[in-house]
Enzyme design. Structure first.
Site, PDB file in Angstrom:
ATOM      1  N   SER A 125       0.858  -1.182   0.000  1.00 49.29           N
ATOM      2  CA  SER A 125       0.000   0.000   0.000  1.00 49.29           C
ATOM      3  C   SER A 125       0.893   1.230   0.000  1.00 49.29           C
ATOM      4  O   SER A 125       2.030   1.181   0.447  1.00 49.29           O
ATOM      5  CB  SER A 125      -0.890  -0.003   1.245  1.00 49.29           C
TER       6      SER A 125
HETATM    7  C1  LIG Z   1      -1.351   2.609  -4.284  1.00 44.63           C
HETATM    8  S1  LIG Z   1      -2.481   2.383  -3.005  1.00 44.63           S
HETATM    9  C2  LIG Z   1      -3.785   3.525  -3.357  1.00 44.63           C
HETATM   10  C3  LIG Z   1      -3.346   4.955  -3.343  1.00 44.63           C
HETATM   11  C4  LIG Z   1      -4.466   5.956  -3.223  1.00 44.63           C
HETATM   12  N1  LIG Z   1      -5.442   5.898  -4.275  1.00 44.63           N
HETATM   13  C5  LIG Z   1      -3.968   7.371  -3.044  1.00 44.63           C
HETATM   14  O1  LIG Z   1      -4.804   8.279  -3.098  1.00 44.63           O
HETATM   15  O2  LIG Z   1      -2.769   7.608  -2.857  1.00 44.63           O
HETATM   16  C6  LIG Z   1      -3.260   0.848  -3.401  1.00 44.63           C
HETATM   17  C7  LIG Z   1      -4.254   0.400  -2.372  1.00 44.63           C
HETATM   18  O3  LIG Z   1      -5.041  -0.641  -2.923  1.00 44.63           O
HETATM   19  C8  LIG Z   1      -5.485  -1.445  -1.851  1.00 44.63           C
HETATM   20  N2  LIG Z   1      -5.991  -2.727  -2.356  1.00 44.63           N
HETATM   21  C9  LIG Z   1      -5.266  -3.808  -2.753  1.00 44.63           C
HETATM   22  N3  LIG Z   1      -6.081  -4.797  -3.136  1.00 44.63           N
HETATM   23  C10 LIG Z   1      -7.352  -4.350  -2.994  1.00 44.63           C
HETATM   24  C11 LIG Z   1      -8.638  -4.923  -3.222  1.00 44.63           C
HETATM   25  N4  LIG Z   1      -8.770  -6.157  -3.677  1.00 44.63           N
HETATM   26  N5  LIG Z   1      -9.725  -4.167  -2.953  1.00 44.63           N
HETATM   27  C12 LIG Z   1      -9.598  -2.904  -2.481  1.00 44.63           C
HETATM   28  N6  LIG Z   1      -8.402  -2.318  -2.237  1.00 44.63           N
HETATM   29  C13 LIG Z   1      -7.288  -3.022  -2.501  1.00 44.63           C
HETATM   30  C14 LIG Z   1      -4.258  -1.547  -0.944  1.00 44.63           C
HETATM   31  O4  LIG Z   1      -4.623  -1.856   0.381  1.00 44.63           O
HETATM   32  C15 LIG Z   1      -3.635  -0.154  -1.096  1.00 44.63           C
HETATM   33  O5  LIG Z   1      -3.953   0.679  -0.004  1.00 44.63           O
END
Ligand SMILES: C[S@@+](CC[C@H](N)C(=O)[O-])C[C@H]1O[C@@H](n2cnc3c(N)ncnc32)[C@H](O)[C@@H]1O
Length: 416
Positions: A73
């Site tokens: 994340s």
């Molecule tokens: C790069 S981060 C998101 C960054 C965010 N959009 C921002 O404003 O900076 C990716 C996120 O996707 C989440 N994630 C991973 N798999 C997921 C799933 N199956 N459903 C929902 N969220 C998920 C992770 O927990 C992580 O926090």
């Protein structure tokens, strides 16, 4: 919305956006004015608690949560987000009044979206990780964006039953497109997602066309990987100190068979083309990935650490990911560019038993792409039940939930 109040924050933010605008100008484009405005408005440091102010305005993903060596994340890099928002706004002809679902929370992108959709639009953001949603809720409140709906769930499944969205923007690396994302899109809706095809990630903006989704734009990108029901493993095989091959699901490479390949003599072959600096080579990389394969030839992706490139162990065009093939005890990859004045040539390097022939074949594919007018790829997403005969021309990739076809349309001579 709450203003942070310190000149430090505002000037750092403006300097970050100025850099983004300059980078875009160097690529011959410019951000949409409303995206630029949103970037100049949202105080990113309110979504990066505990980090020094300056770091909040570097163009990097921050607050990474690690599992072992892998980031699972982060608060995404601003420019990456900005480009995806640009893709979304272009595809929907503006985001004002739109209803948006963001997959992968953090708060920063949701706030930019909140700025973009205006009073009559809405933003829902979902994350699988309770720690992330709790942080997003408190950061959004601190920044005054208290009308963003934050949900903790696995986005593989529908978030709010029977609710549809004009835009679904996925901010986590995906391997597939689950039915829930398509079902939750309005008829005119747009799905923007980072999708891995042939081991390479691109952010695709997709629109419905009859029973399928078809891309309207794509950009190079990199994201942490999906967790939950849609998680797919990425595997690496080390072939030298700091050099590895990235394998897609279902691919197998015998580590012993590739362990010493890079110690054998290198064969370098040039395509003999002359391309201008702004040529998008990420389009070429997908072209190379989709060329018909010979029997026993495998397409893989080569990546290398800086030390390995500096030591000359490999000379890839881009150390994070270049197209490569394995065949008959031979490794071939797209090599560093050869510049003459303001133009460059493309090349391939190979090591192994049939190195010269394999490198020669790779540069023939490169020449064919240049001769076709350097076309960009178009992605078609079709239902799994689609018979082969109904697929458009192109390279077919079967995922669990859909059939993908990557197509390249050669440019007619004389058209831009
Ligand atoms: C790069 S981060 C998101 C960054 C965010 N959009 C921002 O404003 O900076 C990716 C996120 O996707 C989440 N994630 C991973 N798999 C997921 C799933 N199956 N459903 C929902 N969220 C998920 C992770 O927990 C992580 O926090």
């Amino acid at each position: 919305m709450t203003s942070v109040g310190t000149m430090g924050s505002e000037s750092l933010r403006n300097a970050m956006v100025d850099r983004f605008v300059a980078d875009q100008a160097a690529e011959g484009s410019s951000p949409r004015p409303e995206v630029e405005r949103a970037l100049r408005t949202v105080p990113r440091e309110l979504f990066t608690p505990g980090l020094p102010l300056e770091q909040a305005y570097e163009n990097e993903a921050v607050l990474k949560k690690m599992r072992g060596d892998e980031a699972i994340s982060s608060v995404s890099a601003p420019f990456l987000i900005a480009r995806m928002l640009g893709q979304a706004a272009d595809a929907l002809n503006g985001l004002d009044g739109r209803h948006v679902l963001e997959i992968g929370s953090g708060g920063y992108n949701a706030s930019l979206l909140r700025e973009l959709v205006g009073a009559s639009g809405s933003v829902t953001t979902v994350d699988i990780d309770r720690e992330v949603t709790d942080r997003a809720v408190s950061c959004l409140a601190a920044a005054g964006y208290d009308d963003v709906t934050v949900v903790c769930a696995d986005a593989e499944h529908p978030i709010v039953p029977a609710r549809t969205f004009d835009l679904i923007i996925v901010t986590v690396g995906s391997w597939d497109i689950p039915p829930a994302w398509i079902d939750q899109l309005t008829d005119d809706g747009v799905l923007v997602l980072p999708l891995r095809t042939f081991g390479m990630s691109r952010s695709w903006a997709l629109r419905r066309r009859e029973d399928r989704l078809v891309s309207v734009s794509q950009r190079l990108c990199g994201f942490v990987s999906m967790q939950g029901a849609g998680a797919r493993e990425v595997r690496y095989v080390d072939i030298a100190d700091g050099v590895h091959l990235r394998l897609d699901e279902g691919q197998h490479v015998d580590p012993a068979a590739v362990a010493d390949l890079l110690t054998t003599p290198r064969e370098q072959v040039w395509a003999g083309v002359s391309l201008p600096p702004r040529t998008d080579l990420s389009d070429l990389d997908l072209w190379l990935a989709t060329r018909p394969r010979r029997d026993a030839e495998q397409f893989v992706v080569l990546s290398a650490q800086e030390d390995a490139v500096e030591a000359g162990i490999v000379t890839p065009s881009w150390r994070f990911a270049v197209p490569a093939t394995l065949e008959a005890g031979t490794l071939t990859y797209r090599s560093a560019l050869r510049w003459t004045d303001r133009h460059f040539d493309l090349g391939a390097c190979a090591h192994g038993i049939v190195a010269a022939a394999a490198a020669g074949r790779m540069v023939e594919h490169m020449r064919a792409w240049v001769e076709a007018g350097s076309p960009p790829p178009v992605l078609h997403v079709l239902p799994t039940r689609t018979p082969d005969g109904d697929l458009p021309d192109g390279a077919v990739l079967d995922k669990r939930h859909c059939r993908l076809v990557l197509a390249f349309t050669p440019h007619e001579k004389g058209t831009p």
